[in-house]
Design a protein around this motif. Sequence first.
Motif, short mmCIF file in Angstrom:
data_model
loop_
_atom_site.label_atom_id
_atom_site.label_comp_id
_atom_site.label_asym_id
_atom_site.label_seq_id
_atom_site.Cartn_x
_atom_site.Cartn_y
_atom_site.Cartn_z
N ILE D 93 19.92 77.50 -40.27
CA ILE D 93 20.33 77.36 -41.67
C ILE D 93 20.77 78.71 -42.21
CG2 ILE D 93 19.49 76.88 -44.00
CD1 ILE D 93 17.64 74.77 -42.75
N GLY D 94 19.92 79.74 -41.96
CA GLY D 94 20.23 81.07 -42.47
C GLY D 94 21.60 81.55 -42.01
N ALA D 95 21.93 81.18 -40.77
CA ALA D 95 23.19 81.68 -40.21
C ALA D 95 24.39 80.84 -40.62
CB ALA D 95 23.08 81.72 -38.69
N LEU D 96 24.18 79.53 -40.82
CA LEU D 96 25.34 78.64 -41.00
C LEU D 96 25.59 78.16 -42.42
CD1 LEU D 96 24.82 76.50 -37.78
CD2 LEU D 96 26.22 78.55 -38.10
N ALA D 97 24.53 78.11 -43.24
CA ALA D 97 24.68 77.47 -44.56
C ALA D 97 25.86 78.05 -45.33
CB ALA D 97 23.38 77.64 -45.35
N VAL D 98 25.83 79.37 -45.58
CA VAL D 98 26.87 79.99 -46.41
C VAL D 98 28.27 79.82 -45.78
CG1 VAL D 98 27.65 82.13 -47.48
CG2 VAL D 98 25.21 81.61 -47.37
N PRO D 99 28.44 80.22 -44.49
CA PRO D 99 29.77 80.04 -43.91
C PRO D 99 30.26 78.61 -44.03
CG PRO D 99 28.37 81.31 -42.44
CD PRO D 99 27.49 80.85 -43.58
N LYS D 109 31.30 81.88 -55.43
CA LYS D 109 30.13 82.18 -56.26
C LYS D 109 29.02 81.17 -55.99
CE LYS D 109 28.95 83.66 -60.92
NZ LYS D 109 29.18 83.55 -62.35
N THR D 110 29.42 79.89 -55.85
CA THR D 110 28.44 78.83 -55.59
C THR D 110 27.95 78.90 -54.16
OG1 THR D 110 29.65 77.49 -57.17
CG2 THR D 110 28.04 76.35 -55.78
N ALA D 111 28.89 79.10 -53.23
CA ALA D 111 28.53 79.10 -51.81
C ALA D 111 27.44 80.12 -51.52
CB ALA D 111 29.76 79.39 -50.98
N TRP D 112 27.60 81.31 -52.11
CA TRP D 112 26.65 82.39 -51.83
C TRP D 112 25.25 82.05 -52.33
CZ3 TRP D 112 27.03 85.64 -48.23
CH2 TRP D 112 28.28 86.12 -47.82
N LEU D 113 25.14 81.11 -53.29
CA LEU D 113 23.80 80.74 -53.80
C LEU D 113 22.93 80.26 -52.64
CD1 LEU D 113 24.60 78.82 -57.09
CD2 LEU D 113 23.71 81.13 -56.82
N LEU D 114 23.60 79.67 -51.62
CA LEU D 114 22.83 79.13 -50.48
C LEU D 114 22.07 80.23 -49.75
CD1 LEU D 114 25.43 76.57 -49.17
CD2 LEU D 114 23.20 76.09 -50.17
N SER D 115 22.46 81.49 -49.99
CA SER D 115 21.75 82.56 -49.28
C SER D 115 20.30 82.66 -49.74
CB SER D 115 22.47 83.89 -49.51
OG SER D 115 22.53 84.16 -50.89
#
Lengths: 368, 368, 368, 368
Positions: D93-99, D109-115
């Motif tokens: 998850i940590g590696a793939l969520a944002v990409p 802006k929204t995508a990075w929230l997943l970090s």
Amino acid sequence: MSKPLISALAQFAAATAGRNMTKAAYVAVGVGVLSMVLLTDNRANEARGWVHGLLWACLVYFVFEWVVRLRHMARTGRLALYMSSSAGIVDAIGALAVPAALVLGVEPKTAWLLSVLWVLKVVPGIPGLRQLRRVLVLESGPLVSVLVIFLMVVFLASVAEYFLERDVQPQTFGSVPAALWWAVVTLTTTGYGDVVPVTPLGRIVAALVMISGLGVFGLWTGILATGFAAETRRDNFLKTWESVSKVPFFAALGPAAIADVTHMLRTMELPARTMIIRKGAQGDCMYFIAAGEVEVDLPGKKVQLGEGAFFGEMALLGNNMRGANVSTTKVSRLLVLDLVDFRVLMARHPDLAETIDAEAKRRALENK
Amino acid sequence: MSKPLISALAQFAAATAGRNMTKAAYVAVGVGVLSMVLLTDNRANEARGWVHGLLWACLVYFVFEWVVRLRHMARTGRLALYMSSSAGIVDAIGALAVPAALVLGVEPKTAWLLSVLWVLKVVPGIPGLRQLRRVLVLESGPLVSVLVIFLMVVFLASVAEYFLERDVQPQTFGSVPAALWWAVVTLTTTGYGDVVPVTPLGRIVAALVMISGLGVFGLWTGILATGFAAETRRDNFLKTWESVSKVPFFAALGPAAIADVTHMLRTMELPARTMIIRKGAQGDCMYFIAAGEVEVDLPGKKVQLGEGAFFGEMALLGNNMRGANVSTTKVSRLLVLDLVDFRVLMARHPDLAETIDAEAKRRALENK
Amino acid sequence: MSKPLISALAQFAAATAGRNMTKAAYVAVGVGVLSMVLLTDNRANEARGWVHGLLWACLVYFVFEWVVRLRHMARTGRLALYMSSSAGIVDAIGALAVPAALVLGVEPKTAWLLSVLWVLKVVPGIPGLRQLRRVLVLESGPLVSVLVIFLMVVFLASVAEYFLERDVQPQTFGSVPAALWWAVVTLTTTGYGDVVPVTPLGRIVAALVMISGLGVFGLWTGILATGFAAETRRDNFLKTWESVSKVPFFAALGPAAIADVTHMLRTMELPARTMIIRKGAQGDCMYFIAAGEVEVDLPGKKVQLGEGAFFGEMALLGNNMRGANVSTTKVSRLLVLDLVDFRVLMARHPDLAETIDAEAKRRALENK
Amino acid sequence: MSKPLISALAQFAAATAGRNMTKAAYVAVGVGVLSMVLLTDNRANEARGWVHGLLWACLVYFVFEWVVRLRHMARTGRLALYMSSSAGIVDAIGALAVPAALVLGVEPKTAWLLSVLWVLKVVPGIPGLRQLRRVLVLESGPLVSVLVIFLMVVFLASVAEYFLERDVQPQTFGSVPAALWWAVVTLTTTGYGDVVPVTPLGRIVAALVMISGLGVFGLWTGILATGFAAETRRDNFLKTWESVSKVPFFAALGPAAIADVTHMLRTMELPARTMIIRKGAQGDCMYFIAAGEVEVDLPGKKVQLGEGAFFGEMALLGNNMRGANVSTTKVSRLLVLDLVDFRVLMARHPDLAETIDAEAKRRALENK
């Protein structure tokens, strides 16, 4: 300065140097902090002069106290130890914080705020603080993990809320920091109400956060309760053990029995001239004198009992009504044996029972 | 006054004088306080006359009660003792506060507010209050230190917030007293939301305060839980011990065994005509009669069991279904032995087991 | 109606009649309550027809269920018992409340609100509710006294606040009832913030109330924690005792030893086909089969173990790695013995140790 | 890439592959989440470039870490196990969520929230989490029932409030969902104050809800406290048992005695070069070395003590002042024996007492 004043100061210094907190110090802390509080309140404007006076007085007191201690420690060659000890650091802060601020040109009203640091001086005087610290240390593992869980919930929840609420109420949920503020306020069940989710989804997330809040509370308390129970048991044991070993009455017993007894007794520190037993009162415990002296006020005469003696046993041998007033004549440490444990103890160690019976009879005759 | 009225009063007086709270007194307190509450509510304006009537009635009752008690105590020569006792003081306050206020010319609406003090009269009637007090006393050390920590956090936090927020929102954080109010509201996690920090730093401080709030909660509860556990154990033991010693069934046992038994039994006070066991119900405990009498409702006949007898043992000897209804005939004190402890007890004292078996068999035959 | 439908209904009826809550019932409760909730929400207006349909369906279900049960109970002659039982009353309410309201001409939207009472039907299904109730009953004494203290604080505080605040903010503190509302909101540390004291004195009183709030919390929790600990111990013992007596392995032991063992074992109810031990996992407990059957999945062959057998002992005899998968073949009750207690037990009863060793060796050889 | 860089990466990869969380990983999580938080804050607009840089760096790190682990696991043939393990999933998850989000065209802006999901990576590292989980599992029964009660109160209360308040304040209590929101906020004693009942009846219902809130708190905590106490005891025992068996000093004892000892000892993991005993400090426990080595700093010479040795016993044999500094020379596991338990232990096992006395004397002479 005039002689008497000097001697008075010397005397005072002596008192101050040794002990950690003199009564005077407590008063100074109280007066100082309250004055500081008043100083910031416009309703107290006309009294400003007085208040400043009080503050300066406290400050002078603390500086004086600090200097006296430094001198005392220097003489006894413990200066380094003292200055690196928490007490020493607190004293230094109390004495230097405000002056330093004033010297550095901070405007007075702000500088005096630092006098709130004086409250730190009472810390060493708090009863049972050591106990609390030990609990926190021993249970630190689980406590930390609860804290980490707490923080994770806060972060996940605040990002979720930010995502759900930012468009509806940009002024309150406009950034994650704002949402973080909301999350902490909610998870601790403080609930100011200055930032509140309004979207259905946002409210569901919030509800989950609140319920987790209960969970965090529960875990936290459960951990502390567990640790505290263990610590209390341990603490009483240590306090009592050496006292017991001082009571000849128990000398006869083997170590196993002493461990037994120690688990049952409770220590009690009493100042001089304190009434311990009031004639005619209900009694459900007996006392052993570990240190000091008590006076039994019998009809006609007064009997002194010294270290190692015991009293109040009548109450445990049938007649619950206390037969005489008993009070301390000097500072004393007593060991209290509750009826509960008395019964168990007597059952396990019949010899003790006999000794007490015999003594009780002797006294009964004597006081005929 | 007419004869019957006088005699009625006399009778009532007798009832009042002795016991601490009569049912009438509880009613009077309830009615009185509620009337006082209503009196201040404008929606009840039209009923004002009635409400005043009720208030006056209650007041008269309490004055009367007080006078009767004073007379009673005077006769039995315990006047001084009574007047200095908490009960006596509470009675005096209940009787004199409102009249005094009225006499001193306080305007009625305010004077009647004092009738809230009547609630103090219920204090002595609270069950297990003694127990709570003991816990607070025994644990006072740690509790006080938590309180001191609480106050220190309050002072340090409020000064910090005052410093951080005073310029941004002078109307709410304009003085340390205002900040103190905020700190207490926050640290107790009450969170009114009337005073809320808005600066980033201010909010970080606030977050720390809230988390400390959880800590204070946790410690507080942990301490009380620990103390309460110890107290409960102690209390049950005392209540039970003397009862046990009254049960011939246990007379055979040595003191050690009695201490054992006592740790296992639970005392139960029952009014007359109370159903203890319902036929056909699941049973997991047996009962010993420490005082009073019970009636076993067997098919065909009713059997009375008096002090020292036991019943309900069948449930522990295999068949879980209760075989008959059992109810008290007079006020009784029963000792309850749970299945858990029954098993352990029987294991440790086989002789007891036999006695119970024998008795059980005898009854089984008898009730054939 | 067509045959199949009838038979289906009959079948369903049979299922319903016996058990307290069928899965269907849970679903019905969930669907029903949620529909009721939706019904009141204007955003769901267009779906109103569907929602009503669901509500009616649930209602029909509950009525049907109730009728079936009545019939079933009537046949088995337990009608009176059932109708007076809490379950019976809840069923009746669930079936009749809404219709009654509709018949009495309450407007539908309000009448359907009564369907919230359906949630009461899940109460009997709550696990461990009996346990909670017992705790509340046993600790009722102290709990009530805390409640009384709570109420006294509320009354005294609210009158004080009313007196202090009525002139400053008549609209919020204009009457004692209003002040009472404030007091409850504050003492429970809820702190809505709709009513907040503003006068200095008023705020000091409020601060005291909040701190008492912590105290009430603490006492309350302390009491419940104490009661709960005792109850848990008691409960496990009862659950385990009869199971133990069923395990031949322990038959050898005397009652004292069995009491011992019982204190150590923990019961575990498992559905069929549940994996108990996973090969290669860390193991720190062994299992006794009190009821049911498990299957050990050894290389090459599968071994069934029935009632009274034990497994997982290897983990306690040195090698912590589980050697094989073990899973239940039918619903089973297992007794779990933790490593902790295993050690103590073996120490106290060497004979047990030998039995287990022997069996372990035998198996080791066998599985060579 | 240049050689050194590659080798550095290789080295780093090796470090990463094995252990669960490297220090670097913790740093990355912290930096990443904080950057994400900043990114949403307009006050950080000018620093946006930097923040993005940091986020990308962290992302690259996590992807790299994940790939390295996948490779490592693939080589050691545990790929499937790893990918199905919680750690593996979190890494993925940590590696793939944002990409993934960015690729799917979510605006950055929204995508990075997943970090924020990166915080999940610290979970395995939380100390004592296993313990907490076990408590929650073991006590799940009662906890669930409290939760169910919680939900029932919420539903019943919210319908009642909706019925009582809908006409007076349709905007806040206009639907049951709104009332549900109120109920949760109130029952958790969060009390935002955004939705507050105003009708007398509504407020009475609310008061009851708040008081139930205290009850829910209390039960919850009581349950957790009970479970936690049991778990702690169990946990310490397991940790200690194997260590004890390693100390020759206890080898002499039979299993019963060892169980005894194990209940008394506390394990302590220490890094190298840690000061254990400070000369002159108060001592109330002795230490056994289960693993590692310590160095006693005696006047003139330094003495090493290895596995199985003990030290600090002097403090328990009368003189409380520590006689020398003791510190670890390598990572060590020590067993701590408190004075309390030391006394009891010596009483029960006189032979141990002698051994310790003898050794103590020997050392005293030696260090003359």
